[in-house]
Design a protein around this motif. Structure first.
Motif, mmCIF file in Angstrom:
data_model
loop_
_atom_site.group_PDB
_atom_site.id
_atom_site.type_symbol
_atom_site.label_atom_id
_atom_site.label_comp_id
_atom_site.label_asym_id
_atom_site.label_seq_id
_atom_site.Cartn_x
_atom_site.Cartn_y
_atom_site.Cartn_z
ATOM 1 N N LEU A 49 0.813 -1.031 0.057
ATOM 2 C CA LEU A 49 -0.017 0.252 0.061
ATOM 3 C C LEU A 49 0.730 1.212 0.065
ATOM 4 C CD1 LEU A 49 -2.593 1.588 0.354
ATOM 5 C CD2 LEU A 49 -2.705 1.086 2.799
ATOM 6 N N ILE A 50 1.842 1.132 0.762
ATOM 7 C CA ILE A 50 2.792 2.589 0.788
ATOM 8 C C ILE A 50 3.524 2.555 -0.599
ATOM 9 C CG2 ILE A 50 4.850 3.493 2.145
ATOM 10 C CD1 ILE A 50 3.840 2.086 4.502
ATOM 11 N N LEU A 51 4.306 1.481 -0.837
ATOM 12 C CA LEU A 51 4.928 1.379 -2.110
ATOM 13 C C LEU A 51 4.000 1.877 -3.388
ATOM 14 C CD1 LEU A 51 7.258 -1.631 -1.563
ATOM 15 C CD2 LEU A 51 7.793 0.635 -1.465
ATOM 16 N N PHE A 52 3.204 1.285 -3.363
ATOM 17 C CA PHE A 52 2.179 1.751 -4.630
ATOM 18 C C PHE A 52 1.503 3.367 -4.567
ATOM 19 C CE2 PHE A 52 -1.846 2.239 -6.685
ATOM 20 C CZ PHE A 52 -1.654 1.821 -7.939
ATOM 21 N N THR A 53 1.296 3.656 -3.453
ATOM 22 C CA THR A 53 0.710 5.088 -3.231
ATOM 23 C C THR A 53 1.956 6.114 -3.510
ATOM 24 O OG1 THR A 53 -0.713 4.288 -1.425
ATOM 25 C CG2 THR A 53 -0.322 6.871 -1.695
ATOM 26 N N THR A 54 3.056 5.695 -3.144
ATOM 27 C CA THR A 54 4.141 6.658 -3.221
ATOM 28 C C THR A 54 4.499 6.787 -4.576
ATOM 29 O OG1 THR A 54 5.722 5.158 -2.309
ATOM 30 C CG2 THR A 54 4.805 7.043 -0.777
ATOM 31 N N GLY A 55 4.560 5.594 -5.157
ATOM 32 C CA GLY A 55 4.990 5.274 -6.521
ATOM 33 C C GLY A 55 4.050 5.918 -7.688
ATOM 34 N N TYR A 56 2.501 5.808 -7.278
ATOM 35 C CA TYR A 56 1.937 6.370 -8.040
ATOM 36 C C TYR A 56 1.912 7.845 -8.043
ATOM 37 C CZ TYR A 56 -2.586 7.377 -10.196
ATOM 38 O OH TYR A 56 -3.747 7.830 -10.859
ATOM 39 N N VAL A 57 2.255 8.612 -6.914
ATOM 40 C CA VAL A 57 2.378 10.008 -7.110
ATOM 41 C C VAL A 57 3.390 10.404 -7.639
ATOM 42 C CG1 VAL A 57 2.657 11.728 -5.044
ATOM 43 C CG2 VAL A 57 1.110 10.151 -4.512
ATOM 44 N N MET A 58 4.431 9.537 -7.442
ATOM 45 C CA MET A 58 5.738 9.933 -8.350
ATOM 46 C C MET A 58 5.459 10.003 -9.743
ATOM 47 S SD MET A 58 8.415 7.886 -6.027
ATOM 48 C CE MET A 58 9.715 7.663 -7.282
ATOM 49 N N TRP A 59 4.800 8.902 -10.473
ATOM 50 C CA TRP A 59 4.291 8.738 -11.823
ATOM 51 C C TRP A 59 3.562 9.951 -12.082
ATOM 52 C CZ3 TRP A 59 -0.547 7.349 -13.538
ATOM 53 C CH2 TRP A 59 -0.723 7.265 -14.684
ATOM 54 N N TRP A 60 2.489 10.142 -11.328
ATOM 55 C CA TRP A 60 1.394 11.397 -11.689
ATOM 56 C C TRP A 60 2.415 12.615 -11.631
ATOM 57 C CZ3 TRP A 60 -2.900 11.077 -13.996
ATOM 58 C CH2 TRP A 60 -3.865 12.115 -13.636
ATOM 59 N N ASN A 61 3.120 12.893 -10.849
ATOM 60 C CA ASN A 61 3.780 14.276 -10.909
ATOM 61 C C ASN A 61 4.779 14.259 -12.120
ATOM 62 O OD1 ASN A 61 2.720 15.296 -8.426
ATOM 63 N ND2 ASN A 61 4.291 14.184 -7.227
ATOM 64 N N ARG A 62 5.460 13.332 -12.624
ATOM 65 C CA ARG A 62 5.998 13.219 -13.847
ATOM 66 C C ARG A 62 5.174 13.367 -15.087
ATOM 67 N NH1 ARG A 62 9.990 8.245 -12.204
ATOM 68 N NH2 ARG A 62 11.218 8.927 -10.699
ATOM 69 N N ARG A 63 4.107 12.789 -14.923
ATOM 70 C CA ARG A 63 3.168 12.966 -16.100
ATOM 71 C C ARG A 63 2.538 14.372 -16.296
ATOM 72 N NH1 ARG A 63 -2.569 9.380 -16.684
ATOM 73 N NH2 ARG A 63 -2.677 9.865 -19.075
ATOM 74 N N LYS A 64 2.295 14.846 -15.160
ATOM 75 C CA LYS A 64 1.901 16.468 -15.211
ATOM 76 C C LYS A 64 3.035 17.203 -15.811
ATOM 77 C CE LYS A 64 0.128 17.268 -10.886
ATOM 78 N NZ LYS A 64 -0.288 17.770 -9.983
ATOM 79 N N ALA A 65 4.147 16.978 -15.160
ATOM 80 C CA ALA A 65 5.259 17.768 -15.751
ATOM 81 C C ALA A 65 5.341 17.582 -17.298
ATOM 82 C CB ALA A 65 6.701 17.256 -14.915
ATOM 83 N N LYS A 66 5.317 16.558 -17.842
ATOM 84 C CA LYS A 66 5.505 16.200 -19.106
ATOM 85 C C LYS A 66 4.337 16.988 -19.870
ATOM 86 C CE LYS A 66 8.072 11.898 -19.069
ATOM 87 N NZ LYS A 66 7.875 10.189 -19.373
ATOM 88 N N ARG A 67 3.174 17.015 -19.529
ATOM 89 C CA ARG A 67 2.185 17.481 -20.081
ATOM 90 C C ARG A 67 2.112 19.156 -20.050
ATOM 91 N NH1 ARG A 67 -3.565 14.621 -17.840
ATOM 92 N NH2 ARG A 67 -3.200 12.640 -19.121
ATOM 93 N N TYR A 68 2.774 19.674 -18.930
ATOM 94 C CA TYR A 68 3.030 21.186 -18.784
ATOM 95 C C TYR A 68 4.276 21.508 -19.982
ATOM 96 C CZ TYR A 68 4.178 25.542 -16.787
ATOM 97 O OH TYR A 68 4.619 27.023 -16.628
ATOM 98 N N HIS A 69 5.172 20.648 -19.888
ATOM 99 C CA HIS A 69 6.125 21.020 -20.767
ATOM 100 C C HIS A 69 6.004 20.954 -22.482
ATOM 101 C CE1 HIS A 69 10.472 21.354 -21.986
ATOM 102 N NE2 HIS A 69 10.483 20.282 -22.836
ATOM 103 N N SER A 70 5.180 19.910 -22.579
ATOM 104 C CA SER A 70 4.606 19.936 -24.010
ATOM 105 C C SER A 70 3.715 21.026 -24.516
ATOM 106 C CB SER A 70 3.766 18.458 -24.277
ATOM 107 O OG SER A 70 2.635 18.578 -23.629
ATOM 108 N N ARG A 71 2.880 21.668 -23.783
ATOM 109 C CA ARG A 71 1.965 22.662 -23.746
ATOM 110 C C ARG A 71 3.057 23.888 -23.973
ATOM 111 N NH1 ARG A 71 -2.474 21.905 -19.029
ATOM 112 N NH2 ARG A 71 -3.727 20.152 -19.956
ATOM 113 N N LEU A 72 3.976 24.085 -23.049
ATOM 114 C CA LEU A 72 4.814 25.331 -23.470
ATOM 115 C C LEU A 72 5.497 25.256 -24.854
ATOM 116 C CD1 LEU A 72 6.600 25.479 -19.946
ATOM 117 C CD2 LEU A 72 4.822 26.884 -20.812
ATOM 118 N N ILE A 73 5.811 23.906 -25.328
ATOM 119 C CA ILE A 73 6.624 23.999 -26.501
ATOM 120 C C ILE A 73 5.442 24.294 -27.639
ATOM 121 C CG2 ILE A 73 7.563 22.310 -28.245
ATOM 122 C CD1 ILE A 73 8.685 20.861 -25.764
ATOM 123 N N LYS A 74 4.227 24.059 -27.611
ATOM 124 C CA LYS A 74 3.180 24.079 -28.583
ATOM 125 C C LYS A 74 3.107 25.795 -28.409
ATOM 126 C CE LYS A 74 0.951 19.679 -28.502
ATOM 127 N NZ LYS A 74 -0.511 19.081 -28.055
#
Length: 389
Positions: free
Chosen positions: A364-389
């Motif tokens: 439970l701890i590993l999945f929750t923290t791992g999911y948060v890390m993945w979600w943050n990276r995903r949001k950062a990539k989306r934000y970066h791609s919008r800046l490029i556009k």
């Protein structure tokens, strides 16, 4: 990064350029494997871990919740096993006795499992032989949790899904260890959590530290869980590694003697006690004409809660067909016999059972923290791609 290197040993003598995978690329591949495996089976591992934590103290919980079924008032002499069986057969003529759990303490009752290992449970007072009550396994909280943990409420298919998930957990543990391994040899930082740091950094530290503290236990739990599902494959592998002979095949009863009066169960119990001086834990009743009646026993020095010694009887004549003494077993069999006690935390008593409860919470701890890390990276990539556009 993929770097280019030259080969000059080609048949033409001409230099050829081959790709070489760098350490950075390997780490990225390992990271992807770790990430997507976790996303695929993370919720299933959480379910398995939490239900396993509940089941570690199943007997204590059931004795507390259902004392009217689990406890007898101790008296001078226990009711005979034959009397118990006949009472249950008379009360439930449409059901067939499957297993009988013998009382292991003065207060514990007889438990007769009907039809299969996971169907109707009938409880009998161990002194006066009276039926105390019954329930279907899925009708109790701990029984339902057990079915969820062992087969996802779906029989053999669920068992296989859990077995494959356990194999993937082994892979996740190995890839997680590779990702945790410090590049510059600073091992101590991998065990620490910076509680005062930014929440994203703290989340990362919790994931990394929780993983390294539990990785050995997760590997053990995953491997032992795999052995319970794919038991034939695992025991064959262990026997091959240890060069041990396999267990002898169970003997068969002789149906030609079916005309004979059936021997009393208590007589066979006495014979089993004579053959093996150990505690009787279960009686496996034959379900087919050629099957033997099996009395299971546990030696004091065994870790397995049910024991792994067996006395086989011809169900028609009561003749002893085979005695399997765990103390005389091969190395491979003895190793395999420890896997279930390790899985349930029974090796070291209460301390290891408590440890197993904690390990059950780690997905439970590993999945929750791992999911948060993945979600943050995903949001950062989306934000970066919008800046490029």
């Amino acid at each position: 990064m993929i770097e280019d290197v030259y080969r000059t040993d080609s048949p033409s003598g001409i230099e050829t350029r081959l790709p070489e995978i760098s350490a950075v690329t390997v780490r990225k591949i390992v990271s992807k494997l770790h990430l997507y495996t976790g996303l695929a089976i993370g919720l299933l591992l959480i379910l398995s871990g939490l239900t396993g934590s509940v089941l570690v103290f199943r007997e204590e919980v059931e004795a507390l919740v259902y004392p009217e079924l689990m406890k007898s008032v101790p008296r001078d002499e226990r009711a005979s096993l034959q009397t118990v069986l006949e009472a249950v057969q008379h009360a439930y003529p449409e059901d067939k006795p499957f297993f009988i759990r013998m009382p292991r303490t003065p207060e514990q009752t007889y438990l007769v499992k009907m039809n299969s290992a996971h169907d109707l449970f009938v409880y009998v007072d161990s002194y006066n032989g009276m039926i105390l009550g019954e329930h279907r396994q899925e009708d109790t909280f701990t029984g339902w949790i057990s079915l969820l943990h062992t087969e996802l409420l779906s029989g053999d298919r669920g068992e296989i899904i859990l077995g494959v998930s356990a194999l993937l957990l082994i892979g996740m543990s190995i890839t997680g260890l590779i990702l945790w391994w410090p590049r510059k040899g600073k091992f101590l930082s991998g065990f620490k959590i910076q509680w005062a740091a930014h929440w994203k950094r703290m989340n990362f530290d919790i994931h990394r530290a929780s993983g390294i503290y539990t990785v050995v236990f997760l590997l053990l739990t995953a491997f032992t869980g795999t052995s319970l599902v794919f038991n034939k494959t695992v025991i064959n592998l262990i026997n091959a590694i240890t060069q041990s002979p396999p267990r002898a095949a169970p003997p068969l009863s002789d149906p030609h003697q079916a005309w004979m009066p059936r021997p009393a169960l208590d007589m066979m119990l006495h014979q089993a006690d004579y053959m093996l001086s150990a505690t009787t834990t279960w009686v496996n009743l034959p379900q087919k004409p050629g099957a033997p009646l099996v009395i299971r026993k546990k030696f004091v020095q065994e870790f397995h809660p049910n024991g792994r010694s067996f006395v086989y009887f011809d169900q028609y004549s009561g003749k002893v067909l085979q005695v399997e003494n765990v103390l005389m077993a091969s190395l491979g069999t003895r190793i395999f016999n420890t896997l279930y006690p390790i899985h349930i935390g029974a090796i070291g008593g209460t301390p290891t059972r408590l440890l197993q409860v904690i390990i059950g919470l780690s997905p439970l701890i590993l999945f929750t923290t791992g999911y948060v890390m993945w979600w943050n990276r995903r949001k950062a990539k989306r934000y970066h791609s919008r800046l490029i556009k």
